[in-house]
Design a protein around this motif. Structure first.
Motif, PDB file in Angstrom:
ATOM      1  N   ALA A 269       0.849  -1.188   0.000  1.00 31.39           N
ATOM      2  CA  ALA A 269       0.000   0.000   0.000  1.00 31.39           C
ATOM      3  C   ALA A 269       0.885   1.239   0.000  1.00 31.39           C
ATOM      4  O   ALA A 269       1.827   1.349   0.782  1.00 31.39           O
ATOM      5  CB  ALA A 269      -0.909   0.004   1.221  1.00 31.39           C
ATOM      6  N   ALA A 270       0.591   2.180  -0.898  1.00 28.45           N
ATOM      7  CA  ALA A 270       1.400   3.400  -0.999  1.00 28.45           C
ATOM      8  C   ALA A 270       0.550   4.528  -1.555  1.00 28.45           C
ATOM      9  O   ALA A 270      -0.321   4.311  -2.404  1.00 28.45           O
ATOM     10  CB  ALA A 270       2.610   3.168  -1.905  1.00 28.45           C
ATOM     11  N   SER A 271       0.819   5.732  -1.076  1.00 27.99           N
ATOM     12  CA  SER A 271       0.141   6.918  -1.600  1.00 27.99           C
ATOM     13  C   SER A 271       0.912   7.461  -2.798  1.00 27.99           C
ATOM     14  O   SER A 271       2.053   7.052  -3.071  1.00 27.99           O
ATOM     15  CB  SER A 271       0.054   7.990  -0.517  1.00 27.99           C
ATOM     16  OG  SER A 271       1.354   8.501  -0.233  1.00 27.99           O
ATOM     17  N   VAL A 272       0.298   8.417  -3.498  1.00 31.61           N
ATOM     18  CA  VAL A 272       0.999   9.080  -4.596  1.00 31.61           C
ATOM     19  C   VAL A 272       2.249   9.775  -4.063  1.00 31.61           C
ATOM     20  O   VAL A 272       3.308   9.740  -4.695  1.00 31.61           O
ATOM     21  CB  VAL A 272       0.068  10.081  -5.304  1.00 31.61           C
ATOM     22  CG1 VAL A 272       0.817  10.855  -6.386  1.00 31.61           C
ATOM     23  CG2 VAL A 272      -1.134   9.361  -5.902  1.00 31.61           C
ATOM     24  N   ARG A 273       2.152  10.386  -2.891  1.00 30.80           N
ATOM     25  CA  ARG A 273       3.330  11.029  -2.293  1.00 30.80           C
ATOM     26  C   ARG A 273       4.419   9.998  -2.018  1.00 30.80           C
ATOM     27  O   ARG A 273       5.609  10.281  -2.204  1.00 30.80           O
ATOM     28  CB  ARG A 273       2.930  11.733  -1.000  1.00 30.80           C
ATOM     29  CG  ARG A 273       2.106  12.980  -1.216  1.00 30.80           C
ATOM     30  CD  ARG A 273       1.964  13.802   0.040  1.00 30.80           C
ATOM     31  NE  ARG A 273       1.406  13.056   1.163  1.00 30.80           N
ATOM     32  CZ  ARG A 273       0.442  13.523   1.959  1.00 30.80           C
ATOM     33  NH1 ARG A 273      -0.061  14.732   1.756  1.00 30.80           N
ATOM     34  NH2 ARG A 273      -0.003  12.797   2.955  1.00 30.80           N
ATOM     35  N   ASP A 274       4.025   8.799  -1.559  1.00 31.72           N
ATOM     36  CA  ASP A 274       5.009   7.733  -1.330  1.00 31.72           C
ATOM     37  C   ASP A 274       5.696   7.346  -2.639  1.00 31.72           C
ATOM     38  O   ASP A 274       6.918   7.115  -2.666  1.00 31.72           O
ATOM     39  CB  ASP A 274       4.333   6.498  -0.738  1.00 31.72           C
ATOM     40  CG  ASP A 274       3.800   6.707   0.663  1.00 31.72           C
ATOM     41  OD1 ASP A 274       4.360   7.548   1.396  1.00 31.72           O
ATOM     42  OD2 ASP A 274       2.826   6.017   1.027  1.00 31.72           O
ATOM     43  N   VAL A 275       4.920   7.255  -3.709  1.00 30.01           N
ATOM     44  CA  VAL A 275       5.485   6.880  -5.006  1.00 30.01           C
ATOM     45  C   VAL A 275       6.486   7.935  -5.470  1.00 30.01           C
ATOM     46  O   VAL A 275       7.599   7.604  -5.921  1.00 30.01           O
ATOM     47  CB  VAL A 275       4.369   6.693  -6.054  1.00 30.01           C
ATOM     48  CG1 VAL A 275       4.960   6.555  -7.457  1.00 30.01           C
ATOM     49  CG2 VAL A 275       3.523   5.476  -5.725  1.00 30.01           C
ATOM     50  N   VAL A 276       6.121   9.198  -5.354  1.00 36.93           N
ATOM     51  CA  VAL A 276       7.027  10.277  -5.769  1.00 36.93           C
ATOM     52  C   VAL A 276       8.320  10.227  -4.960  1.00 36.93           C
ATOM     53  O   VAL A 276       9.429  10.334  -5.510  1.00 36.93           O
ATOM     54  CB  VAL A 276       6.346  11.649  -5.623  1.00 36.93           C
ATOM     55  CG1 VAL A 276       7.350  12.789  -5.812  1.00 36.93           C
ATOM     56  CG2 VAL A 276       5.203  11.783  -6.623  1.00 36.93           C
ATOM     57  N   ALA A 277       8.199  10.051  -3.652  1.00 36.92           N
ATOM     58  CA  ALA A 277       9.397   9.989  -2.795  1.00 36.92           C
ATOM     59  C   ALA A 277      10.271   8.808  -3.178  1.00 36.92           C
ATOM     60  O   ALA A 277      11.514   8.911  -3.202  1.00 36.92           O
ATOM     61  CB  ALA A 277       8.983   9.897  -1.327  1.00 36.92           C
ATOM     62  N   SER A 278       9.660   7.671  -3.495  1.00 39.13           N
ATOM     63  CA  SER A 278      10.435   6.494  -3.879  1.00 39.13           C
ATOM     64  C   SER A 278      11.153   6.715  -5.196  1.00 39.13           C
ATOM     65  O   SER A 278      12.335   6.360  -5.342  1.00 39.13           O
ATOM     66  CB  SER A 278       9.507   5.275  -3.988  1.00 39.13           C
ATOM     67  OG  SER A 278      10.202   4.142  -4.458  1.00 39.13           O
ATOM     68  N   VAL A 279      10.469   7.304  -6.173  1.00 38.93           N
ATOM     69  CA  VAL A 279      11.104   7.562  -7.475  1.00 38.93           C
ATOM     70  C   VAL A 279      12.295   8.501  -7.303  1.00 38.93           C
ATOM     71  O   VAL A 279      13.369   8.279  -7.883  1.00 38.93           O
ATOM     72  CB  VAL A 279      10.079   8.142  -8.472  1.00 38.93           C
ATOM     73  CG1 VAL A 279      10.776   8.616  -9.741  1.00 38.93           C
ATOM     74  CG2 VAL A 279       9.014   7.105  -8.807  1.00 38.93           C
ATOM     75  N   GLU A 280      12.141   9.534  -6.506  1.00 39.82           N
ATOM     76  CA  GLU A 280      13.257  10.460  -6.285  1.00 39.82           C
ATOM     77  C   GLU A 280      14.404   9.781  -5.539  1.00 39.82           C
ATOM     78  O   GLU A 280      15.580  10.031  -5.826  1.00 39.82           O
ATOM     79  CB  GLU A 280      12.756  11.684  -5.534  1.00 39.82           C
ATOM     80  CG  GLU A 280      11.796  12.528  -6.372  1.00 39.82           C
ATOM     81  CD  GLU A 280      11.343  13.800  -5.683  1.00 39.82           C
ATOM     82  OE1 GLU A 280      10.914  14.736  -6.385  1.00 39.82           O
ATOM     83  OE2 GLU A 280      11.427  13.865  -4.431  1.00 39.82           O
ATOM     84  N   ARG A 281      14.071   8.914  -4.623  1.00 32.23           N
ATOM     85  CA  ARG A 281      15.091   8.190  -3.856  1.00 32.23           C
ATOM     86  C   ARG A 281      15.859   7.211  -4.752  1.00 32.23           C
ATOM     87  O   ARG A 281      17.085   7.099  -4.682  1.00 32.23           O
ATOM     88  CB  ARG A 281      14.398   7.451  -2.709  1.00 32.23           C
ATOM     89  CG  ARG A 281      15.307   6.721  -1.754  1.00 32.23           C
ATOM     90  CD  ARG A 281      14.560   6.311  -0.495  1.00 32.23           C
ATOM     91  NE  ARG A 281      13.366   5.505  -0.754  1.00 32.23           N
ATOM     92  CZ  ARG A 281      12.121   5.902  -0.515  1.00 32.23           C
ATOM     93  NH1 ARG A 281      11.876   7.114  -0.038  1.00 32.23           N
ATOM     94  NH2 ARG A 281      11.109   5.097  -0.761  1.00 32.23           N
ATOM     95  N   VAL A 282      15.131   6.466  -5.574  1.00 36.44           N
ATOM     96  CA  VAL A 282      15.748   5.431  -6.413  1.00 36.44           C
ATOM     97  C   VAL A 282      16.533   6.036  -7.569  1.00 36.44           C
ATOM     98  O   VAL A 282      17.637   5.590  -7.890  1.00 36.44           O
ATOM     99  CB  VAL A 282      14.665   4.464  -6.935  1.00 36.44           C
ATOM    100  CG1 VAL A 282      15.227   3.559  -8.028  1.00 36.44           C
ATOM    101  CG2 VAL A 282      14.102   3.627  -5.798  1.00 36.44           C
ATOM    102  N   THR A 283      15.987   7.069  -8.210  1.00 34.89           N
ATOM    103  CA  THR A 283      16.617   7.629  -9.411  1.00 34.89           C
ATOM    104  C   THR A 283      17.606   8.741  -9.113  1.00 34.89           C
ATOM    105  O   THR A 283      18.460   9.047  -9.949  1.00 34.89           O
ATOM    106  CB  THR A 283      15.549   8.182 -10.369  1.00 34.89           C
ATOM    107  OG1 THR A 283      14.917   9.332  -9.768  1.00 34.89           O
ATOM    108  CG2 THR A 283      14.495   7.123 -10.683  1.00 34.89           C
ATOM    109  N   GLY A 284      17.470   9.350  -7.937  1.00 37.09           N
ATOM    110  CA  GLY A 284      18.306  10.506  -7.629  1.00 37.09           C
ATOM    111  C   GLY A 284      17.910  11.740  -8.416  1.00 37.09           C
ATOM    112  O   GLY A 284      18.687  12.701  -8.499  1.00 37.09           O
ATOM    113  N   ARG A 285      16.719  11.735  -8.973  1.00 33.54           N
ATOM    114  CA  ARG A 285      16.244  12.867  -9.769  1.00 33.54           C
ATOM    115  C   ARG A 285      14.921  13.383  -9.198  1.00 33.54           C
ATOM    116  O   ARG A 285      14.140  12.618  -8.631  1.00 33.54           O
ATOM    117  CB  ARG A 285      16.013  12.445 -11.223  1.00 33.54           C
ATOM    118  CG  ARG A 285      17.256  11.914 -11.924  1.00 33.54           C
ATOM    119  CD  ARG A 285      16.958  11.675 -13.389  1.00 33.54           C
ATOM    120  NE  ARG A 285      18.087  11.106 -14.110  1.00 33.54           N
ATOM    121  CZ  ARG A 285      18.153  10.994 -15.424  1.00 33.54           C
ATOM    122  NH1 ARG A 285      17.151  11.425 -16.179  1.00 33.54           N
ATOM    123  NH2 ARG A 285      19.210  10.453 -16.005  1.00 33.54           N
ATOM    124  N   PRO A 286      14.664  14.662  -9.382  1.00 29.11           N
ATOM    125  CA  PRO A 286      13.373  15.192  -8.931  1.00 29.11           C
ATOM    126  C   PRO A 286      12.250  14.746  -9.863  1.00 29.11           C
ATOM    127  O   PRO A 286      12.469  14.487 -11.046  1.00 29.11           O
ATOM    128  CB  PRO A 286      13.569  16.706  -9.001  1.00 29.11           C
ATOM    129  CG  PRO A 286      14.607  16.894 -10.066  1.00 29.11           C
ATOM    130  CD  PRO A 286      15.539  15.707  -9.955  1.00 29.11           C
TER     131      PRO A 286
END
Length: 295
Positions: free
Chosen positions: A230-247
């Motif tokens: 279970a994840a929110s849209v905010r969680d998804v955005v934070a994960s993408v930024e964490r994994v990719t190192g990009r905003p």
């Protein structure tokens, strides 16, 4: 077993075909595209044409039925098309199968509508809120009643949000967020991004389908939810930024009227009865897989 996979060229279908081949089954892929993996037989048919399905299903022991039209917004504009393919096509397939076949029908968690209680168990009353979900619920009924007649055995998998793998569907939030991080269209976030959905890796979905196929017995019908994280849209955005190192560039928009705050799958029965455990469905793993394959 000799297994027919409908929708084999799709995002989920490709993973299911690979998983069944790895398990030693002889797979016949019913797909639009001509290319199928080595060792996999190709078949052509239209769900709306029963005779073509009879030929495609000749000699099989089982089917994993994935083929469907699955666009919620489009379903409001073309409800009859969704019923024709999703319901009529399923009925045609069921009637084309040899007696004694096993059926794994991949349905959707959207058949539950918006229950107040979370997570959602399989015995939660169905309340589809759009023609797509309603067509899948009707197809579920056709599968269940055919199994109870003793003609087939069946398992229905109510899938929540598949992700990871070679997902090219630009409507899914993880795909859209990864594309935004890669320099594509900014991600539109409706409201404050707190809406929670349940995600599961496509390969974990394929494992659930393989386990269900092995357990299904003629005359029986069972239902399992398939979800994992279970994840929110905010969680998804934070994960993408964490994994990719990009905003992840964002565009803010008003919240959609009637958007459900939370939809989570109760998967205890799937784990207990089939022994299923997700192996690749942690949020960062889903995002990382999408990012690597995109590159």
């Amino acid at each position: 077993m000799r297994v027919l996979v409908t929708g084999a060229s799709g995002f989920i279908g490709g993973a299911v075909v690979a998983r069944l081949v790895a398990a030693g089954h002889a797979v016949r892929a019913l797909a639009h595209e001509a290319d199928v993996p080595a060792g996999v037989e190709s078949a052509r048919a239209d769900l709306r044409d029963r005779d073509s399905l009879v030929r495609a299903a000749d000699g099989v022991d089982a089917v994993v039925h994935l083929a469907a039209v699955a666009r919620v917004r489009e379903s409001f504009e073309r409800p009859l098309h969704h019923y024709e393919v999703n319901v009529g096509g399923t009925v045609n397939l069921l009637s084309a199968l040899p007696e004694g076949s096993r059926v794994v029908f991949v349905s959707t968690g959207t058949v539950y509508g918006a229950p107040l209680s979370q997570p959602i168990p399989e015995d939660c009353p169905r309340a589809p809120a759009n023609p797509y979900a309603a067509s899948k619920a009707a197809a579920e009924d056709a599968v269940a009643w055919t199994a109870r007649s003793g003609r087939i055995g069946a398992t229905t998998l109510r899938l929540f949000n598949a992700a990871g793998g070679d997902d090219r569907d630009g409507t899914r939030v993880i795909t859209r967020a990864v594309d935004a991080a890669a320099g594509g269209t900014p991600l539109t976030v409706f409201g404050d991004g707190s809406a929670v959905r349940d995600f599961v890796h496509v390969e974990d979905v394929a494992t659930a389908a393989a386990l269900a196929l092995e357990r299904t017995a003629v005359g029986s019908h069972d239902v399992f939810n398939v979800g994992a994280t279970a994840a929110s849209v905010r969680d998804v955005v934070a994960s993408v930024e964490r994994v990719t190192g990009r905003p992840v560039p964002l565009v803010r928009a008003p919240a959609n009227d009637g958007e459900v705050a939370e939809l989570r799958a109760d998967t205890r029965r799937l784990r207990r009865v089939l022994g299923w455990e997700p192996e690749r469905s942690a949020l960062d793993d889903l995002v990382r897989d999408q990012w690597v394959r995109r590159a």
